[in-house]
Design a protein around this motif. Structure first.
Motif: not given
Length: 670
Positions: A161-187
């Motif tokens: 049971r523990l093995r099956n619980e550890f090997t589950r599959e699922g989908t997460l939707e996550v929103e993340h925001t960062i500050n761009c560094k002055r020295t890096e390109t937009l890409a």
């Protein structure tokens, strides 16, 4: 860096409702069955206690009857003497009234006979009661084995049971925001934002897996030991945007599948590593978890960039309860060994007394400890046979009672002389196969349940001292060795007399009339341990071997057996507290013979004293004390759970019980 609120969507695959429900239903069903069996075992224990108390009451009544027998016998003899005296006087004085003396004698004979019948009935009642007790004990042993087996099944189900619980599959939707560094390109800023968002998704996925574990409270404190990982099945950007303040926001949908180091599942559940051995190498003690900060597109080990400090793993020490210890010195002596004493006479309706205790009429066979005994065989109108005998081995007493010439009472009819023809057997001198004996040194040890995991009859722990060394057969007595005994003596085992031998079928002991030591219900070779033998069969073999070798052999007593099996260790098994896999032949122990049959003797490594198969293979008879009605077997068997193959496990059985999972080995006297 600012982290936006996390939007978490757990898919149906992550929950894996159907798989989780099936695993939980399996665990629940096993737990329920184990609870039912435990309740049944408790009921049998209560019933057994009542039966044992009733047997004690019957024994007390028997003792009163035997005491009364002596008084009635005395009265009968006095009445006879009085009547004989009147008969002599009647010759000279025919007018003497002898009716009262006759009535007294008739009454005394009737009372004595009635008391003898009561003794016989009481002995029969006790014998019947003992059969009930032994049946209850066998049922208890079956339940003990069933419960132990269910415990193993439960552990396996929990791991799965523990093995099956550890090997589950699922989908997460996550929103993340960062500050761009002055020295890096937009890409570059966009790529970094997506990578960090993906990393946070994997971290949250792992958190969600641990939060949804059925046994989360047990596993969470050992989270660092799990080696939990995430495999990214797929990911795509739902939406992204740059702000005028130089921030980049990304919304990711990530489908993931959990992964875990399967060999560590047992450590997480605090179970014996044998339940995880099929998955790989067990987790080493003192494992130090590591949290790498890099990941690939296909597999990610979770990391939290907010928590950059590595966590240390403390050592885990299991504290065992301190057993109660009593000190007792064991002086080794063969005095507890019992032999058969057979008594015959030339009359019928006699009465046998051993040390003043009535044992019924001849022909009589009684098992007695070694020692000296006063034997008396009485019959009205005959001179009593009296002898003091020294019993050192099985022997037969043929008593000849002589009719009293002075008695002129009504004569007793002559008994028909019964002669039993003795079959002439040809002496076979077999080419004996040597079962090597090893020397067990003198010493002191703690006997009983040292770890707190044993049965009630393994407690309290007692200190035992063996003041002398002794020799024990290194292996269990084999089929070939036992066959030599049969060919040499013509001996017939209890199983061969028609009652057969017990075996397990669907978790219950079943009697099979065709089973015996030569046909135990499974394929066997000459180097297999002999089974389907009773305690008395084992003693008969020991007596024969003693004669062949010219030196005394006998069954080991329980202290000798456990001391030799422990071989200087204090663990559950000679190699430690876990049974492991393939180290012995017991039920679910992973050997080629587990739950199939015994293994050839000596197939597994010996213990420190050079003894083979003290764990599993077949239960072994031990010598019972004179005060014992039952006999104890030790060591476990090929179809019994590993927890019953511990060095301190003991099961009590009737001396005439036999099964295709019980054998023996012998001790050689100094």
């Amino acid at each position: 860096m600012r982290i936006a609120p996390l939007s978490l969507f757990v898919s149906a695959a992550l929950l894996s409702v159907s798989v989780w429900a099936q695993d939980t239903a399996t665990v629940t069903a096993i737990e329920s069955e184990r609870s039912e069996k435990q309740a049944e075992l408790d009921r049998y224990t209560q019933i057994l206690d009542k039966h044992v108390a009733e047997e004690a009451r019957l024994q007390a009544q028997l003792e009163l009857l035997r005491q009364n027998s002596s008084e009635l016998d005395k009265e009968k003899n006095q009445a006879l003497d009085a009547m004989n005296d009147l008969y002599r006087r009647l010759i000279d004085d025919p007018s003497i009234d002898i009716s009262s003396a006759q009535l007294r004698y008739q009454q005394s004979v009737s009372d004595h006979k009635s008391n003898k019948e009561d003794i016989a009935m009481q002995l029969a009642a006790i014998a019947s009661h003992r059969k009930d007790i032994e049946q209850i004990r066998v049922s208890k042993h079956t339940l003990v084995n069933t419960i132990a087996s269910l415990r193993d099944q439960l552990s396996t189900a929990r791991v799965e049971r523990l093995r099956n619980e550890f090997t589950r599959e699922g989908t997460l939707e996550v929103e993340h925001t960062i500050n761009c560094k002055r020295t890096e390109t937009l890409a570059a800023c966009e790529q970094r934002g997506q990578q960090l968002g993906l990393q946070k998704a994997t971290k949250r996925f792992i958190d969600q897996i641990f939060a949804n574990l059925t046994e989360q409270r047990i596993v969470e404190p050992k989270r660092h030991m799990a080696g939990a990982q995430v495999q990214v099945v797929s990911s795509h950007v739902v939406g992204s945007a740059f702000s005028g303040q130089g921030n980049y926001s990304v919304n990711l949908s990530v489908t993931m599948r959990g992964d875990v180091n399967n060999s560590r599942l047992c450590g997480l559940l605090s179970l014996d590593n044998r339940f995880c051995s099929e998955y790989g190498t067990p987790l080493a003690v003192g494992y130090q978890a590591s949290y790498p900060t890099t990941f690939s597109d296909s597999q990610l080990t979770f990391n939290d960039d907010v928590e950059s400090a590595e966590r240390s793993v403390p050592s885990i020490t299991t504290l065992q309860p301190k057993p109660e210890i009593k000190s007792q010195v064991l002086q080794q002596s063969p005095k507890d060994r019992q032999v058969d004493l057979t008594l015959r006479s030339n009359v019928y309706d006699d009465e046998v007394f051993i040390d003043g205790v009535s044992y019924g009429s001849t022909k009589l066979v009684v098992s007695v400890p070694l020692g000296s005994y006063d034997i008396e065989i009485r019959k009205l109108g005959y001179e009593s046979y009296k002898a003091k005998i020294d019993v050192r081995r099985a022997r037969t007493i043929n008593a000849k009672l002589i009719k009293k010439p002075e008695s002129i009472a009504a004569p007793t009819p002559k008994s028909e002389q019964q002669s039993t023809p003795i079959a002439t057997k040809q002496k076979v001198t077999p080419n004996l196969v040597e079962n090597k004996v090893v020397i067990i040194p003198a010493g002191t040890f703690q006997m009983g349940d040292l770890t707190g995991n044993g049965l009630a009859n393994e407690r309290p722990v007692v200190e035992k001292v063996l003041s002398h060394s002794y020799a024990m057969q290194s292996k269990e007595v084999t089929v070939a060795e036992f066959r030599q005994f049969i060919l040499s003596t013509g001996y017939q085992t209890e199983a061969e007399k028609g009652a057969g031998c017990a075996h397990y079928k669907n978790g219950e002991p079943i009697w099979e009339s065709e089973y015996n030591w030569d046909k135990p219900g499974f394929e066997q070779a000459d180097n297999f341990p002999v089974v389907c033998v009773t305690y008395e069969d084992a003693k008969a073999y020991a007596n024969w071997l003693s004669g062949e070798k010219g030196i005394q052999y006998r069954l080991p007593n329980e202290v000798e057996w456990e001391y030799a099996a422990r071989a200087g260790t204090s663990s559950e098994y000679p190699w430690g507290n876990e049974i492991g896999r393939g180290l012995a032949n017991c039920g679910w122990c992973g050997s080629d013979w587990s739950n199939k049959s015994p293994a050839p003797v000596g197939e597994f490594s010996p213990n420190n004293y050079g003894l083979y198969d003290t764990v599993g293979n077949v239960w072994e008879w031990t010598q019972k004390r004179a005060s014992q009605e039952d006999v104890t077997v030790r060591g476990g068997a090929w179809n019994f759970a590993p927890s019953l193959a511990r060095v301190s496990t003991r099961l009590a059985l009737a001396p005439d019980f036999r099964a295709n999972y019980i054998g023996f080995r012998l001790v050689r006297e100094r």
